[in-house]
Design a protein around this motif. Structure first.
Motif, PDB file in Angstrom:
ATOM      1  N   HIS A 199       1.098   1.530   2.591  1.00 25.39           N
ATOM      2  CA  HIS A 199       2.235   1.111   1.583  1.00 25.39           C
ATOM      3  C   HIS A 199       3.180   2.271   1.675  1.00 25.39           C
ATOM      4  N   TYR A 200       4.121   2.485   2.489  1.00 25.15           N
ATOM      5  CA  TYR A 200       5.342   2.499   2.569  1.00 25.15           C
ATOM      6  C   TYR A 200       6.282   2.760   1.593  1.00 25.15           C
ATOM      7  N   VAL A 201       6.798   3.569   0.669  1.00 27.33           N
ATOM      8  CA  VAL A 201       7.386   3.394  -0.455  1.00 27.33           C
ATOM      9  C   VAL A 201       8.943   4.431   0.243  1.00 27.33           C
ATOM     10  N   ASP A 202       9.714   4.334   0.352  1.00 24.91           N
ATOM     11  CA  ASP A 202      11.120   5.324   0.506  1.00 24.91           C
ATOM     12  C   ASP A 202      11.940   6.283  -0.635  1.00 24.91           C
ATOM     13  N   THR A 203      11.559   4.933  -1.389  1.00 26.62           N
ATOM     14  CA  THR A 203      12.695   5.396  -2.779  1.00 26.62           C
ATOM     15  C   THR A 203      11.197   4.739  -3.503  1.00 26.62           C
ATOM     16  N   PRO A 232       7.689  -8.743  -0.249  1.00 31.19           N
ATOM     17  CA  PRO A 232       8.644  -9.096  -0.547  1.00 31.19           C
ATOM     18  C   PRO A 232       8.389  -9.509  -2.372  1.00 31.19           C
ATOM     19  N   GLU A 233       9.440  -9.765  -2.999  1.00 31.32           N
ATOM     20  CA  GLU A 233       9.388  -9.956  -4.424  1.00 31.32           C
ATOM     21  C   GLU A 233       8.629 -11.423  -4.463  1.00 31.32           C
ATOM     22  N   ARG A 248       7.350  -1.343   2.080  1.00 29.08           N
ATOM     23  CA  ARG A 248       6.902  -2.085   3.365  1.00 29.08           C
ATOM     24  C   ARG A 248       5.091  -1.668   3.612  1.00 29.08           C
ATOM     25  N   ALA A 249       4.935  -3.233   4.046  1.00 31.20           N
ATOM     26  CA  ALA A 249       3.297  -2.951   4.698  1.00 31.20           C
ATOM     27  C   ALA A 249       3.763  -2.350   6.131  1.00 31.20           C
ATOM     28  N   VAL A 250       2.307  -1.337   6.645  1.00 31.50           N
ATOM     29  CA  VAL A 250       3.144  -0.654   7.849  1.00 31.50           C
ATOM     30  C   VAL A 250       1.217  -0.563   8.186  1.00 31.50           C
TER      31      VAL A 250
END
Length: 268
Positions: A224-228, A258-259, A234-236
């Motif tokens: 799980h990537y979270v920029d901020t 998605p939400e 994002r799922a990566v």
């Protein structure tokens, strides 16, 4: 997809189920090999085998000329990862697709996936699908090094992506390293420059690995990537090839979280 090596029965079943769902044909395969309590993490599809059949039928109706090519597979324990190219409309670059299946008692119990549109061109000149470090090879090699390679990649991901330490590039990447992520230039120099700019742009970046799957020289990490902070992220899935104690090739796929999801589950 030809699978002749030991321990690939689950891989073979995963391919058969995918083809039954998305290419049509005998959907009894889904009834036979998908558990009735099947858990779905694709945010567009509900849980259960009937939902898998309905989702596949709707997909085929929308994209009647779609073609799929399974490029490489990784199987470890009860998990199978498939890396595929899906061309929904002939003449387009297609989708980079990663599917992860969890098996229980010989049947598919759970599924995660990533779908990313492939661009017309990439920063490294390589496409998102081919292999340059082991031409012609889609099945893992050197299975006796599975545990070693899994630890090596896990350590690399932890140092580089979790702790954002760019010195990992010099320690873990081989001189013949090939990059398939479309926005990163080729070679160790390209990785160092591309990720360095990304870390600088997003200083609070968070990468949380959820599962790793290894077989021979191939190791996949689902994260799980979270920029901020506060974003859904994002799922990566990152897929690495290891040779002689060095990472020599990398593919990936990324999809926004998605939400809401049709199944009420997360993507992880």
């Amino acid at each position: 997809m030809v699978l002749t090596v030991e321990g690939t029965r689950n891989t073979e079943l995963a391919v058969r189920v995918l083809r039954a769902a998305f290419e049509g044909g005998d959907t009894a395969v889904i009834d036979r090999y998908v558990r009735p309590d099947y858990i779905q993490h694709n945010p567009l599809a509900p849980d259960g085998p009937d939902a898998m059949k309905a989702f596949g039928a709707a997909w085929r109706q929308q994209f009647p000329d779609a073609a799929y090519d399974e490029l490489r597979a990784v199987s470890e324990g009860d998990l199978v990862l498939l890396h595929s190219k899906g061309v929904l409309v002939p003449g387009t670059p297609g989708l980079a697709v990663f599917d992860i299946f969890r098996f229980q008692d010989g049947r598919i119990a759970e599924h995660w996936d990533i779908l990313q549109e492939a661009p017309q061109t990439t920063a490294n000149g390589n496409d998102m699908f081919a292999t340059l470090s082991r031409p012609g090879g889609g099945t893992p090699g050197q299975r006796w090094f599975t545990a070693y390679n899994k630890k090596l990649v896990s350590d690399y991901v932890d140092q580089l992506l979790v702790r954002k330490d760019l010195t990992a590039v010099d320690v873990y990447l081989g001189p013949e390293y090939h990059e398939h992520s479309p926005n990163i230039s080729d070679g160790a120099t390209g990785v160092r420059a591309g990720l360095g700019a990304w870390f600088e742009k997003f200083p609070q970046l968070s990468v949380v690995p959820k599962r790793a799957i290894a077989e021979g020289d191939l190791v996949a990490v689902h994260s799980h990537y979270v920029d901020t902070p506060g974003e859904r992220g994002r799922a990566v899935i990152d897929l690495f090839r290891v040779r002689d104690g060095k990472i020599v090739e990398h593919w990936d796929g990324s999809q926004d979280v998605p939400e809401k999801a049709a199944n009420g589950n997360t993507m992880f």
